[in-house]
Design a protein around this motif. Structure first.
Motif, PDB file in Angstrom:
ATOM      1  N   ASP A   1       0.866  -1.167   0.000  1.00 39.23           N
ATOM      2  CA  ASP A   1       0.000   0.000   0.000  1.00 39.23           C
ATOM      3  C   ASP A   1       0.902   1.216   0.000  1.00 39.23           C
ATOM      4  OD1 ASP A   1      -2.275  -1.477   0.003  1.00 39.23           O
ATOM      5  OD2 ASP A   1      -2.925  -0.967   2.020  1.00 39.23           O
ATOM      6  N   GLY A   2       0.806   2.027  -1.051  1.00 38.95           N
ATOM      7  CA  GLY A   2       1.787   3.071  -1.272  1.00 38.95           C
ATOM      8  C   GLY A   2       1.474   4.401  -0.634  1.00 38.95           C
ATOM      9  N   ILE A   3       2.355   5.354  -0.914  1.00 39.60           N
ATOM     10  CA  ILE A   3       2.172   6.723  -0.450  1.00 39.60           C
ATOM     11  C   ILE A   3       0.962   7.347  -1.139  1.00 39.60           C
ATOM     12  CG2 ILE A   3       3.246   8.988  -0.186  1.00 39.60           C
ATOM     13  CD1 ILE A   3       4.644   6.728   1.321  1.00 39.60           C
ATOM     14  N   SER A   4       0.758   7.019  -2.413  1.00 44.24           N
ATOM     15  CA  SER A   4      -0.335   7.614  -3.188  1.00 44.24           C
ATOM     16  C   SER A   4      -1.661   6.910  -2.964  1.00 44.24           C
ATOM     17  CB  SER A   4       0.013   7.594  -4.679  1.00 44.24           C
ATOM     18  OG  SER A   4       0.186   6.271  -5.158  1.00 44.24           O
ATOM     19  N   GLY A   5      -1.666   5.804  -2.236  1.00 40.92           N
ATOM     20  CA  GLY A   5      -2.889   5.058  -1.976  1.00 40.92           C
ATOM     21  C   GLY A   5      -2.644   3.564  -2.069  1.00 40.92           C
ATOM     22  N   PRO A   6      -3.684   2.755  -1.956  1.00 37.42           N
ATOM     23  CA  PRO A   6      -3.522   1.303  -1.987  1.00 37.42           C
ATOM     24  C   PRO A   6      -3.062   0.757  -3.341  1.00 37.42           C
ATOM     25  CG  PRO A   6      -5.631   1.935  -1.023  1.00 37.42           C
ATOM     26  CD  PRO A   6      -5.059   3.161  -1.651  1.00 37.42           C
ATOM     27  N   ILE A   7      -3.378   1.481  -4.436  1.00 40.35           N
ATOM     28  CA  ILE A   7      -2.979   1.154  -5.807  1.00 40.35           C
ATOM     29  C   ILE A   7      -3.740  -0.070  -6.327  1.00 40.35           C
ATOM     30  CG2 ILE A   7      -1.089   0.702  -7.428  1.00 40.35           C
ATOM     31  CD1 ILE A   7       0.741   2.086  -5.238  1.00 40.35           C
ATOM     32  N   THR A   8      -3.334  -1.281  -6.003  1.00 40.91           N
ATOM     33  CA  THR A   8      -4.024  -2.521  -6.374  1.00 40.91           C
ATOM     34  C   THR A   8      -4.356  -2.578  -7.869  1.00 40.91           C
ATOM     35  OG1 THR A   8      -5.029  -2.485  -4.154  1.00 40.91           O
ATOM     36  CG2 THR A   8      -5.847  -4.131  -5.723  1.00 40.91           C
ATOM     37  N   PHE A   9      -3.412  -3.073  -8.652  1.00 36.48           N
ATOM     38  CA  PHE A   9      -3.592  -3.140 -10.101  1.00 36.48           C
ATOM     39  C   PHE A   9      -4.632  -4.177 -10.513  1.00 36.48           C
ATOM     40  CE2 PHE A   9       1.017  -1.741 -10.264  1.00 36.48           C
ATOM     41  CZ  PHE A   9       0.707  -0.450 -10.662  1.00 36.48           C
ATOM     42  N   ASP A  10      -5.386  -3.845 -11.567  1.00 33.28           N
ATOM     43  CA  ASP A  10      -6.241  -4.844 -12.200  1.00 33.28           C
ATOM     44  C   ASP A  10      -5.463  -5.523 -13.319  1.00 33.28           C
ATOM     45  OD1 ASP A  10      -6.249  -3.094 -14.382  1.00 33.28           O
ATOM     46  OD2 ASP A  10      -8.298  -2.392 -14.053  1.00 33.28           O
TER      47      ASP A  10
END
Length: 424
Positions: free
Chosen positions: A389-398
């Motif tokens: 979970d990054g600085i910019s948000g959870p991200i979580t790629f599709d």
């Protein structure tokens, strides 16, 4: 924070709008703190040297985004290399200029970067520029990873599974901005739009959201990269007498704004990520008071630990102090994700890294949550699966390399022509 589906997207809560698109729920969740290493990996794996290039805007109409993006890359690389003895992975960054579609710096820079045998190229910031070389990069079997591309064109692009981005599609920003303009009580809207995949795509989604809320777009003239006069576009929009104007531009905004001052109220002007900038004394005091704008990612205020650490890093490296932080976190996260995927794959081969990027972002759904490189690397070295979970948000790629969770920050300009999180 509450989560809203598409029909209620665009509500503003302390400067963050939460948006939904299709089946995705996009939540304004907290990012990974300040990005500082808090744990050290244990047993090293086989030694790897990951080489990445950057094609970020050192010149051109998005040059103001170059410093924060490159600083984010360098900051991440420094943290990765701090624990290289424990992880076995060292990262080497080769910096390059994307330019824009007018100066075409990418025409010489991309071949140079590919000649350096990089596994991935981070960039461009501009969607229109990325589309100029995506075939060249992915066709060479190299990953293209943008921290700032927001055009919806990339969602369905045939990229050999080698394109990823940490910024959400403009389906989201357009929805948030269109709803914001309507919620502010505006019934008619004029737009000045950059004629490229970013500008026209974002304008499309702003229009759809604004019209769905009962508004009407009364003028939307376009211009091309490299244009220096915008009198015709400004005249067309003002002649339509709109309640509000959305400026969907890049750095051309600095030429457009002086012609609007005195002719259109500042608190009825709206900015986007391509031009949201701290103008300061570039314009007379109070010129932009009350203007609003949107920027993908958590609000700058909410990632103060990260930006503070970034400022310290920049100072220690002897770099010029940052005036903007747009997409710094997304650039930082891009580097961390590439390094974690390389570590998980046990390889610097681009296709092997690409196969692991979804996994380390949490897209496979079976990883252990972690919020910085050292912590995540420790999990991987120990034989586990990391979910960063990054600085910019959870991200979580599709499956197509788009982040499935994201936030859109909403900002408002003060008397000093700089912006802060909108209080709502």
């Amino acid at each position: 924070m509450s989560v809203f589906t598409r029909s209620r997207a665009g509500k503003v809560f302390g400067g963050i709008a939460v948006a939904g698109a299709s089946a995705l729920i996009l939540a304004g969740c907290a990012g990974g703190g300040g990005g500082e290493s808090t744990s050290e990996p244990s047993e090293p794996m086989d030694e790897l040297t990951l080489k990445v290039g950057t094609a970020l805007p050192q010149t051109g109409n998005l040059a103001f985004l170059g410093p924060p993006e490159e600083a984010g890359v360098a900051y991440a690389a420094s943290q990765i290399n701090e624990v290289s003895e424990e992880t076995g992975l060292t990262i080497d960054v080769v910096y390059g200029d994307s330019g824009d579609t007018d100066n075409k710096a990418y025409e010489t820079e991309i071949p140079r970067l590919l000649g350096e045998d990089v596994s991935a190229i981070i960039g461009a910031a501009s969607s229109g520029v990325s589309l100029q070389f995506i075939d060249q990069v992915t066709g060479a079997g190299v990953i293209q990873f943008s921290p700032a591309n927001t055009s919806d064109a990339f969602t369905t692009y045939d990229d050999n599974g080698l394109y990823f981005r940490t910024a959400p599609s403009d389906v989201l920003q357009g929805e948030v901005l269109g709803n914001l303009i309507a919620e502010d009580g505006n019934q008619t809207l004029g737009m000045i739009v950059l004629n490229d995949s970013y500008g026209t795509g974002l304008a499309k989604y702003v229009t759809e959201a604004f019209e769905a809320a009962g508004g009407e777009v009364v003028a939307a003239p376009t211009y091309n990269t490299g244009d220096t006069s915008f009198d015709a576009q400004i005249s067309e929009v003002l002649a339509a007498d709109p309640d509000a104007i959305a400026l969907i531009t890049f750095e051309e905004i600095t030429t457009i704004l002086p012609s609007l001052f005195g002719q259109f109220p500042a608190d009825k002007m709206y900015f986007v990520d391509g031009n949201l900038s701290n103008f300061g004394d570039e314009f007379p005091e109070g010129s932009l008071t009350g203007s609003k704008g949107t920027l993908p990612g958590l609000t700058i205020d909410s990632i103060a630990d990260f930006t503070g650490g970034l400022d310290e890093f920049v100072a220690a490296e002897g770099m010029d102090p940052l005036e903007e932080y747009s997409y710094a976190a997304e650039s930082f996260d891009a580097v961390v994700l590439l390094a974690l995927a390389s570590l998980a794959a046990g390889s610097t081969d681009a296709s092997a890294i690409a196969e692991k990027l979804i996994e380390v972002s949490g897209g496979s759904g079976d990883g252990e949550k972690c919020s910085n490189y050292a912590e995540c690397a420790d999990i991987i070295v120990g034989g586990g699966v990391a979910d960063y979970d990054g600085i910019s948000g959870p991200i979580t790629f599709d499956e197509v390399g788009d982040p499935t969770e994201a936030s859109i920050g909403i900002y408002e300009y003060g008397d000093d022509n700089t912006y802060a999180a909108y209080a709502g």
